[in-house]
Design a protein around this motif. Structure first.
Motif, short mmCIF file in Angstrom:
data_model
loop_
_atom_site.label_atom_id
_atom_site.label_comp_id
_atom_site.label_asym_id
_atom_site.label_seq_id
_atom_site.Cartn_x
_atom_site.Cartn_y
_atom_site.Cartn_z
N ARG A 94 11.87 -6.71 -15.07
CA ARG A 94 10.44 -6.96 -14.82
C ARG A 94 9.57 -6.13 -15.76
NH1 ARG A 94 6.63 -3.97 -11.76
NH2 ARG A 94 5.11 -5.20 -10.58
N MET A 95 9.86 -4.83 -15.81
CA MET A 95 9.03 -3.92 -16.58
C MET A 95 9.10 -4.22 -18.07
SD MET A 95 7.54 -2.00 -14.36
CE MET A 95 7.07 -0.47 -15.16
N GLU A 96 10.30 -4.46 -18.58
CA GLU A 96 10.44 -4.71 -20.02
C GLU A 96 9.76 -6.01 -20.42
OE1 GLU A 96 14.54 -4.50 -21.10
OE2 GLU A 96 14.63 -2.31 -20.92
N ALA A 97 9.80 -7.02 -19.54
CA ALA A 97 9.16 -8.30 -19.87
C ALA A 97 7.65 -8.13 -20.00
CB ALA A 97 9.49 -9.34 -18.81
N TYR A 98 7.02 -7.47 -19.03
CA TYR A 98 5.57 -7.30 -19.09
C TYR A 98 5.17 -6.37 -20.24
CZ TYR A 98 4.23 -9.97 -14.99
OH TYR A 98 3.98 -11.01 -14.12
N HIS A 99 5.95 -5.31 -20.44
CA HIS A 99 5.65 -4.38 -21.53
C HIS A 99 5.73 -5.11 -22.88
CE1 HIS A 99 6.43 -1.04 -24.40
NE2 HIS A 99 5.63 -0.35 -23.60
N SER A 100 6.78 -5.90 -23.06
CA SER A 100 6.94 -6.64 -24.32
C SER A 100 5.84 -7.68 -24.49
CB SER A 100 8.31 -7.32 -24.35
OG SER A 100 9.35 -6.37 -24.34
N GLY A 111 0.79 -1.21 0.00
CA GLY A 111 0.00 0.00 0.00
C GLY A 111 0.83 1.27 0.00
N PHE A 112 2.17 1.13 -0.04
CA PHE A 112 3.05 2.29 -0.01
C PHE A 112 3.74 2.47 -1.36
CE2 PHE A 112 2.69 1.05 4.43
CZ PHE A 112 2.45 2.27 5.04
N LEU A 113 3.84 3.71 -1.79
CA LEU A 113 4.43 4.00 -3.09
C LEU A 113 5.91 3.64 -3.16
CD1 LEU A 113 2.68 7.36 -4.01
CD2 LEU A 113 2.53 5.21 -5.29
N TYR A 114 6.62 3.72 -2.01
CA TYR A 114 8.04 3.40 -2.05
C TYR A 114 8.24 1.94 -2.47
CZ TYR A 114 8.16 0.49 2.16
OH TYR A 114 7.97 -0.53 3.06
N HIS A 115 7.34 1.06 -2.05
CA HIS A 115 7.45 -0.35 -2.41
C HIS A 115 7.06 -0.54 -3.88
CE1 HIS A 115 7.91 -4.56 -1.48
NE2 HIS A 115 6.76 -4.83 -2.07
N GLN A 116 6.03 0.15 -4.33
CA GLN A 116 5.66 0.08 -5.74
C GLN A 116 6.79 0.61 -6.61
OE1 GLN A 116 2.83 -1.23 -7.02
NE2 GLN A 116 2.14 -1.81 -4.97
N LYS A 117 7.46 1.68 -6.15
CA LYS A 117 8.56 2.26 -6.91
C LYS A 117 9.69 1.26 -7.09
CE LYS A 117 11.94 6.04 -6.75
NZ LYS A 117 13.13 5.18 -6.56
N GLU A 118 9.97 0.47 -6.06
CA GLU A 118 11.02 -0.54 -6.17
C GLU A 118 10.72 -1.52 -7.30
OE1 GLU A 118 13.29 -3.94 -3.47
OE2 GLU A 118 11.31 -3.24 -2.90
N HIS A 153 14.72 -7.26 -8.77
CA HIS A 153 14.50 -7.07 -7.33
C HIS A 153 14.25 -8.39 -6.62
CE1 HIS A 153 10.22 -7.42 -8.40
NE2 HIS A 153 9.98 -7.60 -7.12
N TRP A 154 13.93 -9.45 -7.39
CA TRP A 154 13.77 -10.77 -6.78
C TRP A 154 15.12 -11.37 -6.39
CZ3 TRP A 154 10.58 -9.92 -11.25
CH2 TRP A 154 9.21 -9.91 -10.99
N GLY A 155 16.18 -11.04 -7.15
CA GLY A 155 17.48 -11.65 -6.90
C GLY A 155 17.37 -13.16 -6.88
N GLN A 156 18.18 -13.78 -6.01
CA GLN A 156 18.12 -15.22 -5.81
C GLN A 156 18.03 -15.53 -4.32
OE1 GLN A 156 21.11 -14.02 -7.72
NE2 GLN A 156 19.58 -13.84 -9.36
N GLN A 157 17.46 -16.67 -4.00
CA GLN A 157 17.45 -17.15 -2.62
C GLN A 157 18.65 -18.07 -2.44
OE1 GLN A 157 15.02 -16.59 0.21
NE2 GLN A 157 15.15 -14.82 -1.16
N VAL A 158 19.40 -17.84 -1.35
CA VAL A 158 20.63 -18.58 -1.08
C VAL A 158 20.44 -19.45 0.16
CG1 VAL A 158 23.03 -18.34 -0.36
CG2 VAL A 158 22.14 -16.92 -2.22
N PHE A 159 20.77 -20.73 0.01
CA PHE A 159 20.67 -21.69 1.10
C PHE A 159 22.09 -22.17 1.41
CE2 PHE A 159 16.95 -21.91 -1.64
CZ PHE A 159 15.90 -21.70 -0.75
N SER A 167 10.87 0.14 -10.76
CA SER A 167 12.24 0.46 -11.17
C SER A 167 13.01 -0.77 -11.62
CB SER A 167 12.98 1.14 -10.01
OG SER A 167 12.35 2.35 -9.63
N ASP A 168 12.39 -1.93 -11.52
CA ASP A 168 13.02 -3.18 -11.94
C ASP A 168 12.89 -3.27 -13.46
OD1 ASP A 168 13.59 -5.84 -12.64
OD2 ASP A 168 12.87 -6.61 -10.73
N ARG A 169 13.97 -2.93 -14.17
CA ARG A 169 13.93 -2.85 -15.64
C ARG A 169 13.58 -4.19 -16.29
NH1 ARG A 169 17.38 -4.09 -19.45
NH2 ARG A 169 19.05 -4.49 -17.95
#
Length: 367
Positions: free
Chosen positions: A38-44, A24-31, A305-311, A34-36
């Motif tokens: 992510r954005m380019e995949a959905y836009h394409s 519900g916060f714009l700072y989180h939406q902005k993150e 912004h997802w990066g990877q999960q490290v175990f 800003s993920d290029r």
């Protein structure tokens, strides 16, 4: 298709406080915006396949800022229902109005589970993926939306998803062990000081404290943005999902065997890295004109912004190039919070087709 109702009951108040409020916060939406990658995949995916959106009815599940709904309208959708649980719905309305598509995009503030639409839809679009794909369990809501509102022959964007696991190297393994040992040494000093200064023996809590610190430092998976050269073997696919047919039961667990030969030059395995990709292939009835992939694998310049999960394994595994890591990963939803995940990793090193040691099992938590 009947809705899959076999899911644990959720305290909606607690769920909102623990999960939805962040969005519900714009700072989180902005993150996320800003993920290029992510954005380019959905836009394409939308604009390279605009023919499939033209004149169609679209449902955007968890619209957030509303950008996917705006793109669907700009691609020619006849109507877009943009559903958002949080007060971000108010911002999404502003975005629709600011981009002159408010007559097409109808923002509905409600959970998708409670929404009643006036019609079925041709396409469902959603950015539902969490860390290591399934953390957050948002795909549950997408499945409910699909089973209730998608027309026969309709399309899911994205349409498919895969999860990957690969051995890796990282200095974080030694760092986390040192932090754990420092914490335990600090506890020993605390017990001694409390006994000497206040006459109370707190050593009876040592085991509980050690379990708590072990979970925090050694068993909680870490977010990281790895470089490709940190991977020590080819990634194994441990889960494949068809978004058009998957049920909640299908995604509530991951249970997969793996067998990964190590690259030459390896002498130690710090642990494992997990990531995902998703594909936009349209539907069998309306295949995409241009298939698009969103990949969250380790990369030099295509980070997300997802990066990877490290175990991280403690101690690290001793192995060399040409050895094979053979094991199993089992991932289930946390009993305390269905949006978090518990992971059990069992593995052994094989050389020349024979095991070098007994299998080792480690428990991890994706929080």
């Amino acid at each position: 298709m009947e809705p899959d109702t076999k899911r644990a009951p959720v305290d909606k108040g607690a769920d909102f406080a623990n999960y939805f409020c962040t969005y519900g916060f714009l700072y989180h939406q902005k993150e996320m915006l800003s993920d290029r990658v992510r954005m380019e995949a959905y836009h394409s995916a939308i604009f390279r396949n605009a023919r499939h959106f033209r004149g169609k009815v679209v449902l955007d599940v968890g619209t957030g800022s509303g950008i996917l709904a705006v793109w669907a309208a700009q691609a020619g959708a006849k109507k877009v229902y943009a559903v958002e649980t949080t007060d971000m719905a108010n911002q999404a309305r502003k975005v629709a109005e600011g981009n002159n598509v408010a007559c097409t995009v109808e923002v509905i503030q409600a959970s998708i589970e409670d929404v009643t639409l006036p019609e079925k839809v041709d396409i469902i679009i959603s950015e539902w993926m969490g860390y290591f794909l399934l953390r957050e369990s948002m795909f549950d809501s997408v499945i409910i939306a699909r089973d209730r509102w998608l027309k026969p022959g309709g399309a899911m964007y994205p349409s498919h998803a895969r999860m990957f696991l690969a051995p890796m190297r990282s200095a974080l393994a030694d760092q986390k062990m040192q932090e754990f040992q420092h914490s335990m040494a600090d506890w020993d000093r605390f017990v001694l000081d409390t006994r000497e200064q206040f006459g109370v023996d707190m050593s009876c809590l040592a085991k509980s404290y050690e379990e708590e610190q072990k979970k925090y430092y050694l068993q909680t998976s870490l977010w990281n943005s790895l470089y490709p050269n940190q991977l020590l073997g080819a990634a194994a696919v441990i889960k494949e999902i068809d978004c058009l047919t998957a049920t909640v039961n299908d995604i509530s667990t991951v249970d997969a065997d793996f067998s990964i030969p190590l690259y030459e030059g390896v002498n130690r395995v710090s642990g494992y890295s997990g990531w995902f990709d998703v594909h936009f292939r349209g539907s069998p009835a309306a295949p995409a004109d241009s298939e698009v992939q969103l990949d969250t694998a380790p990369s030099l310049d295509e980070t997300t912004h997802w990066g990877q999960q490290v175990f991280l394994m403690h101690p690290p595994l001793r192995a060399r190039g040409g050895d094979v890591l053979a094991g199993k990963i089992q991932m289930t939803r946390s009993k305390d919070n269905h949006r978090l995940m518990d992971v059990k990793l069992t593995n052994a090193v094989e050389r020349g087709g024979r095991p070098l040691s007994h299998p080792v099992t480690a428990l991890f938590y994706i929080e």
